[in-house]
Design a protein around this motif. Structure first.
Motif, PDB file in Angstrom:
ATOM      1  N   LEU A 130      -0.842   1.673   6.785  1.00  0.00           N
ATOM      2  CA  LEU A 130      -0.444   2.109   5.560  1.00  0.00           C
ATOM      3  C   LEU A 130      -0.462   3.563   5.345  1.00  0.00           C
ATOM      4  O   LEU A 130      -1.345   4.362   5.879  1.00  0.00           O
ATOM      5  CB  LEU A 130      -1.057   1.396   4.326  1.00  0.00           C
ATOM      6  CG  LEU A 130      -0.811  -0.063   4.160  1.00  0.00           C
ATOM      7  CD1 LEU A 130      -1.875  -0.599   3.050  1.00  0.00           C
ATOM      8  CD2 LEU A 130       0.322  -0.622   4.139  1.00  0.00           C
ATOM      9  N   HIS A 131       0.577   4.395   4.773  1.00  0.00           N
ATOM     10  CA  HIS A 131       0.571   5.599   4.672  1.00  0.00           C
ATOM     11  C   HIS A 131       0.103   6.068   3.400  1.00  0.00           C
ATOM     12  O   HIS A 131       0.425   5.472   2.224  1.00  0.00           O
ATOM     13  CB  HIS A 131       2.023   6.218   4.792  1.00  0.00           C
ATOM     14  CG  HIS A 131       2.520   6.099   6.199  1.00  0.00           C
ATOM     15  ND1 HIS A 131       2.052   6.802   7.057  1.00  0.00           N
ATOM     16  CD2 HIS A 131       3.640   5.152   6.675  1.00  0.00           C
ATOM     17  CE1 HIS A 131       2.950   6.555   8.318  1.00  0.00           C
ATOM     18  NE2 HIS A 131       3.653   5.668   8.008  1.00  0.00           N
ATOM     19  N   CYS A 132      -0.915   6.917   3.430  1.00  0.00           N
ATOM     20  CA  CYS A 132      -1.526   7.341   1.731  1.00  0.00           C
ATOM     21  C   CYS A 132      -0.882   8.461   1.462  1.00  0.00           C
ATOM     22  O   CYS A 132      -0.088   9.431   2.071  1.00  0.00           O
ATOM     23  CB  CYS A 132      -3.032   7.897   2.253  1.00  0.00           C
ATOM     24  SG  CYS A 132      -4.080   6.555   2.701  1.00  0.00           S
ATOM     25  N   THR A 133      -0.849   8.595  -0.120  1.00  0.00           N
ATOM     26  CA  THR A 133      -0.240   9.810  -0.814  1.00  0.00           C
ATOM     27  C   THR A 133      -1.045  10.922  -1.337  1.00  0.00           C
ATOM     28  O   THR A 133      -0.794  11.998  -1.405  1.00  0.00           O
ATOM     29  CB  THR A 133       0.747   9.368  -1.775  1.00  0.00           C
ATOM     30  OG1 THR A 133      -0.181   8.565  -2.668  1.00  0.00           O
ATOM     31  CG2 THR A 133       1.677   8.394  -1.348  1.00  0.00           C
ATOM     32  N   LYS A 134      -2.405  10.583  -1.592  1.00  0.00           N
ATOM     33  CA  LYS A 134      -3.275  11.492  -1.908  1.00  0.00           C
ATOM     34  C   LYS A 134      -4.726  11.632  -1.239  1.00  0.00           C
ATOM     35  O   LYS A 134      -5.460  12.289  -1.694  1.00  0.00           O
ATOM     36  CB  LYS A 134      -3.823  10.907  -3.325  1.00  0.00           C
ATOM     37  CG  LYS A 134      -2.595  10.783  -4.142  1.00  0.00           C
ATOM     38  CD  LYS A 134      -3.232  10.279  -5.806  1.00  0.00           C
ATOM     39  CE  LYS A 134      -2.123  10.452  -6.798  1.00  0.00           C
ATOM     40  NZ  LYS A 134      -2.539   9.933  -8.285  1.00  0.00           N
TER      41      LYS A 134
END
Length: 314
Positions: A130-134
């Motif tokens: 999964l790609h994180c944004t923060k």
């Protein structure tokens, strides 16, 4: 190294503890299974426990309550572990409101309270997730390898790596002219780059089980068999017994069977029990799809992406 999964085999499977069975696959909570296993009878325990993420059979709770709930299981796996045995506990991070809590740090104190001795903290690296944004995207998990005593099984030869200069010889002194290293290869460091069958770069670079992985089932957090195999080869002897208290879809079972070990596992989700039984059956028939041990990971060339970019963007 021979890949045994291509050879059809007779495999005996029991749903209750049976010392003579090749596989014990228990449908239910691991605590019920563990109480029937004799003390000091299991050669290796390898598992990836629930992460307190709210699966249908677990209630998401505070981090401290979750860790407390794991202590009775750890007490029992400590009891059943043989004096020369090893415990490999694979965990990631618990994340709450964007804050990361590294579970290996919290579990370490629990294991130490039982007198277990940490031999290595192994990093398992994977390139997809999964790609994180923060925050930066997580791409590794940790295996804590503990032993019960100072006298433990460790098979170095099956996991030796090729020497960088295999023909190198002593150029002076009483050993002049003799090989300076072991002819079978050198001792790996404590983190392994499995993708090169090299074990040297101190990272286990094994792909996690995602959509295109040959082992993919419906389990969302599936354990790659390749990860199990390394531990089985290094930390157990043939005919030994491997236990997974949180068996999932049976990856630990398959990794043990591949190298002529017995396997014991518990799983309380009937859906995953069914998948595990199907995988064992396919393994016995020689038809189970598995990623070969040490197969290089696919590395994109960059051309794939270029081909999909509209001309006006190039």
């Amino acid at each position: 190294m021979m890949d045994l999964f291509n050879e059809p085999r007779q495999i005996t499977v029991s749903d209750t503890y049976n010392v003579d069975a090749d596989v014990v696959l228990f449908d239910g909570d691991c605590s019920a299974l563990l109480k029937n296993i004799p003390s000091n009878s299991v050669d290796m325990i390898i598992t990836s426990p629930p992460y307190n993420i709210g699966k249908k059979y677990e209630k998401k709770t505070t981090l401290q309550s979750y860790l407390k709930s794991q202590e009775p299981v750890i007490r029992e796996v400590y009891r059943v572990l043989a004096a020369a045995g090893s415990l490999c506990w694979q965990v990631g991070n618990y994340v709450q409101k964007g804050e990361v809590f590294p579970l290996d740090i919290y579990f370490y104190e629990i294991f130490k309270s039982f007198g277990l001795k940490l031999r290595n903290r192994i990093i398992w690296r994977f390139n997809h997730g999964l790609h994180c944004t923060k925050r930066f995207s997580g791409r590794y998990e940790v295996i804590l390898w503990f032993t019960k005593s100072d006298e433990y099984i460790f098979n170095l030869d099956p996991v030796r790596i090729p020497a960088k200069y295999p023909g190198k010889r002593h150029f002076k002194g009483p050993k002049k002219g003799q090989l300076s290293g072991n002819p079978l290869g050198k001792n790996p460091s404590d983190i392994w780059d499995v993708v090169k069958q090299d074990w040297e770069d101190e990272v286990w670079d094994i792909p996690n089980v995602k959509a295109n992985h040959p082992e993919k089932t419906e389990h969302p957090c599936q354990f790659p068999v390749e990860l199990v195999q390394r531990c089985v080869l290094a930390l157990t002897q043939p005919e030994g017994t491997v236990l997974d208290p949180y068996g999932g879809v049976g990856s630990t079972i398959i990794g043990a069977l591949q190298h002529n070990r017995k396997a014991i596992a518990a799983e309380q989700d009937p859906k995953y029990i069914s998948v595990a039984r199907g995988r064992i059956q396919k393994f016995a028939e020689g038809t189970l799809s598995l990623r070969p041990l040490g197969k290089p990971i696919h590395k994109p060339t960059g051309k794939e992406r270029t081909a999909q970019i509209p001309l006006e963007w190039k």
